[in-house]
Motif scaffolding. Structure first.
Motif, PDB file in Angstrom:
ATOM      1  N   SER A   1     137.217  28.409  57.895  1.00  0.00           N
ATOM      2  CA  SER A   1     136.844  29.408  58.757  1.00  0.00           C
ATOM      3  C   SER A   1     135.596  29.119  59.516  1.00  0.00           C
ATOM      4  O   SER A   1     135.382  29.837  60.606  1.00  0.00           O
ATOM      5  CB  SER A   1     136.385  30.781  57.655  1.00  0.00           C
ATOM      6  N   GLU A   2     134.875  28.221  59.393  1.00  0.00           N
ATOM      7  CA  GLU A   2     134.085  27.729  60.152  1.00  0.00           C
ATOM      8  C   GLU A   2     134.304  26.081  60.306  1.00  0.00           C
ATOM      9  O   GLU A   2     135.051  25.580  59.665  1.00  0.00           O
ATOM     10  CB  GLU A   2     132.536  27.754  59.488  1.00  0.00           C
ATOM     11  N   PRO A   3     133.865  25.531  61.618  1.00  0.00           N
ATOM     12  CA  PRO A   3     134.065  24.216  61.660  1.00  0.00           C
ATOM     13  C   PRO A   3     133.203  23.192  60.536  1.00  0.00           C
ATOM     14  O   PRO A   3     132.298  23.799  60.106  1.00  0.00           O
ATOM     15  CB  PRO A   3     133.300  23.874  63.113  1.00  0.00           C
ATOM     16  N   LYS A   4     133.682  21.936  60.299  1.00  0.00           N
ATOM     17  CA  LYS A   4     133.054  21.170  59.515  1.00  0.00           C
ATOM     18  C   LYS A   4     132.524  20.065  60.399  1.00  0.00           C
ATOM     19  O   LYS A   4     132.826  19.768  61.206  1.00  0.00           O
ATOM     20  CB  LYS A   4     133.909  20.414  58.367  1.00  0.00           C
ATOM     21  N   ALA A   5     131.394  19.461  59.883  1.00  0.00           N
ATOM     22  CA  ALA A   5     130.909  18.095  60.459  1.00  0.00           C
ATOM     23  C   ALA A   5     131.871  17.118  59.880  1.00  0.00           C
ATOM     24  O   ALA A   5     131.877  16.581  58.910  1.00  0.00           O
ATOM     25  CB  ALA A   5     129.469  17.754  59.927  1.00  0.00           C
ATOM     26  N   GLY A   6     132.502  16.373  61.089  1.00  0.00           N
ATOM     27  CA  GLY A   6     133.503  15.390  60.777  1.00  0.00           C
ATOM     28  C   GLY A   6     132.928  13.994  61.123  1.00  0.00           C
ATOM     29  O   GLY A   6     131.500  14.012  61.653  1.00  0.00           O
ATOM     30  N   ALA A   7     133.643  12.900  61.052  1.00  0.00           N
ATOM     31  CA  ALA A   7     133.442  11.654  61.581  1.00  0.00           C
ATOM     32  C   ALA A   7     132.920  11.324  63.063  1.00  0.00           C
ATOM     33  O   ALA A   7     133.136  12.506  63.826  1.00  0.00           O
ATOM     34  CB  ALA A   7     134.385  10.770  61.255  1.00  0.00           C
ATOM     35  N   ASP A   8     132.231  10.682  63.446  1.00  0.00           N
ATOM     36  CA  ASP A   8     132.056  10.195  64.767  1.00  0.00           C
ATOM     37  C   ASP A   8     131.295  11.394  65.599  1.00  0.00           C
ATOM     38  O   ASP A   8     131.447  11.614  66.565  1.00  0.00           O
ATOM     39  CB  ASP A   8     133.368   9.884  65.450  1.00  0.00           C
ATOM     40  N   HIS A   9     130.381  12.082  64.953  1.00  0.00           N
ATOM     41  CA  HIS A   9     129.670  13.156  65.428  1.00  0.00           C
ATOM     42  C   HIS A   9     130.193  14.192  66.152  1.00  0.00           C
ATOM     43  O   HIS A   9     129.991  14.584  67.283  1.00  0.00           O
ATOM     44  CB  HIS A   9     128.586  12.257  66.624  1.00  0.00           C
ATOM     45  N   LYS A  10     131.093  14.805  65.202  1.00  0.00           N
ATOM     46  CA  LYS A  10     131.907  15.794  65.959  1.00  0.00           C
ATOM     47  C   LYS A  10     131.923  17.068  64.868  1.00  0.00           C
ATOM     48  O   LYS A  10     131.596  16.629  63.801  1.00  0.00           O
ATOM     49  CB  LYS A  10     133.565  15.436  65.832  1.00  0.00           C
ATOM     50  N   LEU A  11     132.190  18.087  65.515  1.00  0.00           N
ATOM     51  CA  LEU A  11     132.432  19.460  64.572  1.00  0.00           C
ATOM     52  C   LEU A  11     133.977  19.462  64.700  1.00  0.00           C
ATOM     53  O   LEU A  11     134.580  19.340  65.675  1.00  0.00           O
ATOM     54  CB  LEU A  11     131.944  20.516  65.244  1.00  0.00           C
ATOM     55  N   ILE A  12     134.695  19.487  63.541  1.00  0.00           N
ATOM     56  CA  ILE A  12     136.256  19.770  63.332  1.00  0.00           C
ATOM     57  C   ILE A  12     136.454  20.692  62.738  1.00  0.00           C
ATOM     58  O   ILE A  12     135.952  21.441  61.754  1.00  0.00           O
ATOM     59  CB  ILE A  12     136.532  18.346  63.005  1.00  0.00           C
ATOM     60  N   CYS A  13     137.864  21.137  62.845  1.00  0.00           N
ATOM     61  CA  CYS A  13     138.665  22.165  62.138  1.00  0.00           C
ATOM     62  C   CYS A  13     140.086  21.649  62.102  1.00  0.00           C
ATOM     63  O   CYS A  13     140.553  21.422  63.105  1.00  0.00           O
ATOM     64  CB  CYS A  13     138.547  23.498  62.719  1.00  0.00           C
ATOM     65  N   PHE A  14     140.824  21.883  61.072  1.00  0.00           N
ATOM     66  CA  PHE A  14     142.306  21.713  61.064  1.00  0.00           C
ATOM     67  C   PHE A  14     142.880  22.834  60.860  1.00  0.00           C
ATOM     68  O   PHE A  14     142.827  23.941  60.541  1.00  0.00           O
ATOM     69  CB  PHE A  14     142.702  20.775  59.657  1.00  0.00           C
ATOM     70  N   LEU A  15     144.080  22.708  61.552  1.00  0.00           N
ATOM     71  CA  LEU A  15     145.209  23.800  61.651  1.00  0.00           C
ATOM     72  C   LEU A  15     146.403  23.603  60.555  1.00  0.00           C
ATOM     73  O   LEU A  15     146.728  22.393  60.476  1.00  0.00           O
ATOM     74  CB  LEU A  15     146.042  23.951  62.839  1.00  0.00           C
ATOM     75  N   HIS A  16     146.853  24.554  59.735  1.00  0.00           N
ATOM     76  CA  HIS A  16     147.629  24.281  58.760  1.00  0.00           C
ATOM     77  C   HIS A  16     149.120  23.675  59.351  1.00  0.00           C
ATOM     78  O   HIS A  16     149.444  24.561  60.365  1.00  0.00           O
ATOM     79  CB  HIS A  16     147.995  25.665  58.003  1.00  0.00           C
TER      80      HIS A  16
END
Ligand code: CO
Length: 144
Positions: free
Chosen positions: A102-117
């Motif tokens: 429901s909120e972005p996550k801190a991902g690799a490479d200094h990014k905010l990320i979110c996945f779609l089903h």
């Protein structure tokens, strides 16, 4: 959506696959990163403007371990660069897409990320990613 930011490939053995992709692309990985929260070790390659992310599981319960058990090695996700991940998530939610957080996550490479089903995107796991801007106030699932 600005452009494809990278393609993520699930691999069993990161060292072996780094050697393979170095030979394929003619250049070594420019970065390695451990994403402990996701149970994943990643290596990044560039070819022209494009980026490839190799992902290997470091724990048996990581999403990459599941993926390889179910489907074997191969293309895992396509990531799109977005300018404002919060706005994009809202837009996609309003268009009926199912977001995996429901909120972005801190991902690799200094990014905010979110996945779609992937059930809502023809079986392809889609990642949104936004470069974390200098001084940006970040609201994520992990830090509330
Ligand atoms: Co990715």
């Amino acid at each position: 959506m600005n452009k494809i930011e990278h393609i993520g490939i699930a691999v069993k053995d990161l060292e072996l696959s780094c050697g393979l992709y170095e030979k394929l692309l003619g250049a070594p990985a420019y970065k390695r990163e451990l994403v402990a929260s996701e149970g994943v070790s990643a290596a990044f390659f560039k070819t022209g403007d494009n980026k490839i992310e190799l992902l290997a599981a470091i724990t048996g319960d990581s999403a990459i371990a599941d993926f390889i058990r179910n489907k074997g090695e191969g293309v895992h996700h396509i990531a799109f660069d977005v300018t404002d991940i919060y706005a994009e998530m809202e837009r996609l939610r309003n268009n009926g897409f199912v977001l995996l957080s429901s909120e972005p996550k801190a991902g690799a490479d200094h990014k905010l990320i979110c996945f779609l089903h992937p059930k809502g995107t023809n079986g392809v796991l889609i990642e949104l990613c936004q470069e974390i801007n200098e001084g940006q106030e970040i609201r994520t699932e992990s830090n509330g």
